[in-house]
Design an enzyme around this catalytic site. Structure first.
Site, PDB file in Angstrom:
ATOM      1  N   ASP A 167     -32.252 -25.106 -11.197  1.00  0.00           N
ATOM      2  CA  ASP A 167     -33.062 -25.038 -12.413  1.00  0.00           C
ATOM      3  C   ASP A 167     -33.653 -23.636 -12.581  1.00  0.00           C
ATOM      4  O   ASP A 167     -33.667 -22.827 -11.642  1.00  0.00           O
ATOM      5  CB  ASP A 167     -34.212 -26.045 -12.352  1.00  0.00           C
ATOM      6  CG  ASP A 167     -33.727 -27.488 -12.347  1.00  0.00           C
ATOM      7  OD1 ASP A 167     -32.617 -27.731 -12.867  1.00  0.00           O
ATOM      8  OD2 ASP A 167     -34.453 -28.356 -11.827  1.00  0.00           O
ATOM      9  N   ASP A 189     -28.594 -25.982 -13.692  1.00  0.00           N
ATOM     10  CA  ASP A 189     -28.865 -27.368 -14.062  1.00  0.00           C
ATOM     11  C   ASP A 189     -29.795 -27.355 -15.266  1.00  0.00           C
ATOM     12  O   ASP A 189     -29.398 -26.986 -16.354  1.00  0.00           O
ATOM     13  CB  ASP A 189     -29.458 -28.116 -12.868  1.00  0.00           C
ATOM     14  CG  ASP A 189     -29.577 -29.614 -13.122  1.00  0.00           C
ATOM     15  OD1 ASP A 189     -28.918 -30.116 -14.040  1.00  0.00           O
ATOM     16  OD2 ASP A 189     -30.337 -30.270 -12.395  1.00  0.00           O
ATOM     17  N   ASP A 193     -37.575 -28.197 -15.812  1.00  0.00           N
ATOM     18  CA  ASP A 193     -37.759 -29.598 -15.449  1.00  0.00           C
ATOM     19  C   ASP A 193     -39.211 -29.822 -15.043  1.00  0.00           C
ATOM     20  O   ASP A 193     -39.682 -29.234 -14.048  1.00  0.00           O
ATOM     21  CB  ASP A 193     -36.851 -29.991 -14.276  1.00  0.00           C
ATOM     22  CG  ASP A 193     -35.413 -30.238 -14.694  1.00  0.00           C
ATOM     23  OD1 ASP A 193     -35.119 -30.087 -15.901  1.00  0.00           O
ATOM     24  OD2 ASP A 193     -34.587 -30.565 -13.819  1.00  0.00           O
ATOM     25  N   ARG A 240     -31.700 -32.323 -24.320  1.00  0.00           N
ATOM     26  CA  ARG A 240     -33.021 -32.113 -23.702  1.00  0.00           C
ATOM     27  C   ARG A 240     -33.745 -30.953 -24.383  1.00  0.00           C
ATOM     28  O   ARG A 240     -34.071 -29.949 -23.742  1.00  0.00           O
ATOM     29  CB  ARG A 240     -32.905 -31.848 -22.204  1.00  0.00           C
ATOM     30  CG  ARG A 240     -32.283 -32.987 -21.422  1.00  0.00           C
ATOM     31  CD  ARG A 240     -32.337 -32.682 -19.928  1.00  0.00           C
ATOM     32  NE  ARG A 240     -31.649 -33.712 -19.153  1.00  0.00           N
ATOM     33  CZ  ARG A 240     -31.459 -33.661 -17.830  1.00  0.00           C
ATOM     34  NH1 ARG A 240     -31.903 -32.614 -17.155  1.00  0.00           N
ATOM     35  NH2 ARG A 240     -30.839 -34.632 -17.200  1.00  0.00           N
TER      36      ARG A 240
END
Length: 669
Positions: A167, A189, A193, A240
């Site tokens: 991330d 990724d 997050d 997302r």
């Protein structure tokens, strides 16, 4: 004496402001003209609030429940390599970490651990973290991550991010985090997050681009997270943007979603998704070329109002009542049609951010000196110490190794914020020596490129009770020193502007200020310009000699010493009892030949008819003392008052005194 000085501060400031207005022919201060109305909503929103949009103060949920201050109150450090970044990001205690330049993280995809009470900020647009992740473990709190580019941990061929958990920023079970003005792109990724019951989060003014899974929130069955997401730009991302799973409150406003990746996926290409039991509010966002711009699970709630949809398809879900964000905090909602221009201009890293670190006294640092101590040696970026109104009884020293420091009072007037002490030069130290001028000074500035604004510097040593002594309010030796809207209060030797040694030229510019004293109260060898200011010669109680305004010790090779211009000298001393100055030759050095020019300045009746005197066996006639177009009851042209010629005056301007070899021009707007 201390209490008398404090009571006299406001009266002096009012008197000096009146005198300055009189001297300059000003009737008062006028506010800046109102901004001309913009031709469109978009332009109106983009123009005047630039400073607000770059504010160092968190907003939204990160501002609640005690707020988010990051590393405020700790040391300031600048890092240029992975080892230093990792060291300070993981250290115990508070740090403001400036990331300067690009830092490539090894091994590829590795984590940089970030612990509580940290601010990590990129310097201008240079700060980059490449191939690595900023990671916040459970329990981490009070973290600010700003103005960084975090990029390129993408594993070729893994568009879905299934092989590596690389991330950009990842956090689990944290609280009070502000993610602001970053660019996150092309990671392995997720770009961002925020996981597992994290609380009091604000994500603002960021760019998410060139990626599949941009920004996820949740990974929990608990409904705890409170998050504000505003003024972000999602471009060239697939999903997302964000997805919010089981958040108690998710407030999304003024975000811009554009140019979604079009790969034909009917489900997993989407904009905002309210999942689980999330309560989501979307306001005045802008969706362009987006599939499923906003959607909600049947168990979730989603309220949308005021957004603009352009070339969108798929789901536009709205159900439930969610919540009212204004029950929690106030915020400014920009018109939806202004969002693309605003977000394109103000999102992502900004040139101005990270270049001026702000330290607050006493909110973050208890004393002015403790804030100065937080500035790193060899500092290469501007540091502003914002000082709240009050009286700070302390000695302050800005060392030579700490340039680019600004002290700024935040009160309405300069007398609202006072730095004061009462040390005389003759005070005996524990080793039996005396303080001397260095030790007596309330404030000492050795660092270059120092600025002070809206402050009063005072030495309130009580001469009446303890006898006459040097007692400096301010001593400077650094170069390129600026004082604006400041006051210097004292008696003997109030203000010393000096240089590290005789042959070194240091420059000081003083504007819109007030200086008072009696004996040699403006002195030293620095090239010093005092412009548009008020100088008060105090009454020592003598009918014939109430002291000297200046005592310059200019190096003989330096053509420019003291210039006092467009100012006003005031005094309540008897007529003909105050001198303009005398020549100071420290240690009897014949190479210190004073240069002083009073130019276009009003002089009171207190000035002597013969205003220059000898000092230490050196005749004033050997110095470079002149006047040019002085006026008022204390002005005269006599044999004892040398006048500068028009030809010479053309080369003795503010610009001439300050330019040096680097064309320094602090007087320009």
């Amino acid at each position: 004496m201390t209490h008398l000085r404090s009571k006299r501060l406001r009266a002096r400031a009012m008197a000096s402001a009146w005198a300055l207005a009189t001297a300059l022919g000003l009737g008062g201060l006028s506010p800046a003209p109102a901004a001309v109305a913009a031709d469109s909503t978009e332009a109106a929103a983009a123009q005047p609030q630039a400073a607000d949009r770059l504010s160092d103060t968190p907003h939204g949920f990160a501002s609640l429940a005690g707020g988010t201050t990051g590393g405020a109150g700790g040391k300031v450090v600048t890092v240029t390599d992975q080892a230093s970044l990792a060291k300070y990001a993981a250290a115990e205690g508070r740090y403001i970490i400036r990331v300067k330049g690009s830092i490539a993280v090894e091994p590829f995809g590795s984590n940089i651990q970030v612990t509580s009470d940290k601010t990590i900020v990129g310097v201008g647009t240079s700060g980059e973290i490449v191939h690595g992740e900023l990671h916040l473990n459970p329990g981490t709190h009070n973290v600010i991550i700003r103005n960084l580019t975090i990029r390129d941990s993408y594993v070729e061929g893994d568009w879905d991010g299934k092989t590596q958990d690389f991330d950009g920023i990842q956090m689990d079970t944290v609280h009070h985090v502000w993610i602001d003005h970053n660019r996150l792109t092309h990671m392995g990724d997720g770009l961002l997050d925020i996981r597992k019951d994290s609380e009091y989060i604000t994500v603002s003014n960021n760019r998410f681009d060139n990626h599949n899974k941009a920004f996820g929130i949740g990974w929990t069955d608990n409904v705890k997270t409170q998050i504000t997401i505003d003024h972000n730009w999602f471009s060239g991302t697939k999903q997302r943007n964000p997805v919010v799973d089981n958040a108690a409150y998710a407030h999304l406003y003024n975000n811009y979603l554009s140019a979604q990746v079009a790969d034909g996926d009917p489900v997993w290409s989407y904009g905002n998704w309210s999942r689980g039991r999330t309560k989501m509010v979307i306001e005045n966002s802008y969706y362009e070329d987006v599939q499923h711009p906003y959607q909600a699970d049947a168990t979730a709630e989603l309220v949308e109002r005021g957004s603009i949809l352009k070339n969108t398809t798929g789901r536009h879900d709205e159900w439930g009542t969610a919540f009212d964000p204004r029950d929690f905090y106030d915020y400014r909602l920009d018109p939806a049609d202004a969002v693309p221009a605003l977000v394109k201009k103000f999102s992502g890293p900004q040139k101005i951010l990270g270049t001026n670190t702000v330290l607050n006294v006493p909110a973050d640092y208890p004393t002015v000196q403790s804030a100065v101590d937080a500035v790193p040696n060899g500092n290469d970026g501007e540091v502003t110490v914002r000082i709240a109104p009050g009286t700070y009884r302390e000695h302050v020293k800005v060392p030579a190794g700490k340039p680019y420091v600004t002290l700024r009072g935040t009160g309405d007037d300069r007398e609202d914020t006072v730095i004061v002490y009462d040390t005389p030069a003759g005070e005996v130290k524990p080793d039996g020596s005396t303080q001397g001028s260095w030790g007596s000074a309330t404030v000492v500035v050795q660092g270059n490129d120092f600025t002070a604004r809206n402050l009063t510097f005072s030495n309130d040593y009580d001469e009446a009770a303890h006898g006459q002594s040097q007692a400096l309010a301010m001593k400077t030796t650094g170069d390129r020193i600026v004082f604006e809207n400041t006051a210097f209060l004292g008696n003997q030797d109030t203000l010393m502007t000096d240089s590290p040694k005789l042959e070194t030229v240091s420059r000081v510019y003083i504007r819109d200020s007030y200086i008072e004293g009696d004996v040699d109260f403006i002195y030293g060898r620095a090239t010093t310009v005092i412009e548009k200011s008020v100088i008060k010669a105090l009454n020592r109680g003598s009918a014939t000699n109430n002291g000297w305004i200046t005592a310059a010790s200019t190096w003989k090779e330096n053509p420019y010493g003291f210039l006092i211009t467009d100012s006003k000298v005031v005094s309540d001393a008897p007529a003909g009892s105050v001198h303009l100055g005398r020549p100071w030759h420290p240690g009897g050095n014949p190479d210190a030949i004073a240069q002083v020019l009073f130019r276009d300045t009003e002089l009171p009746a207190a000035i002597k008819a013969s205003p220059w005197t000898d000092m230490g066996g050196f005749s004033w006639k050997g110095a470079r003392f002149t006047e040019y177009r002085t006026y008022g009851p204390g002005a005269a042209i006599t044999a004892d008052r040398p006048q500068m010629s028009d030809a010479d005056a053309a080369h003795h301007t503010v610009a001439d005194y300050l330019a040096g070899t680097d064309d320094w021009a602090p007087y320009l707007p």
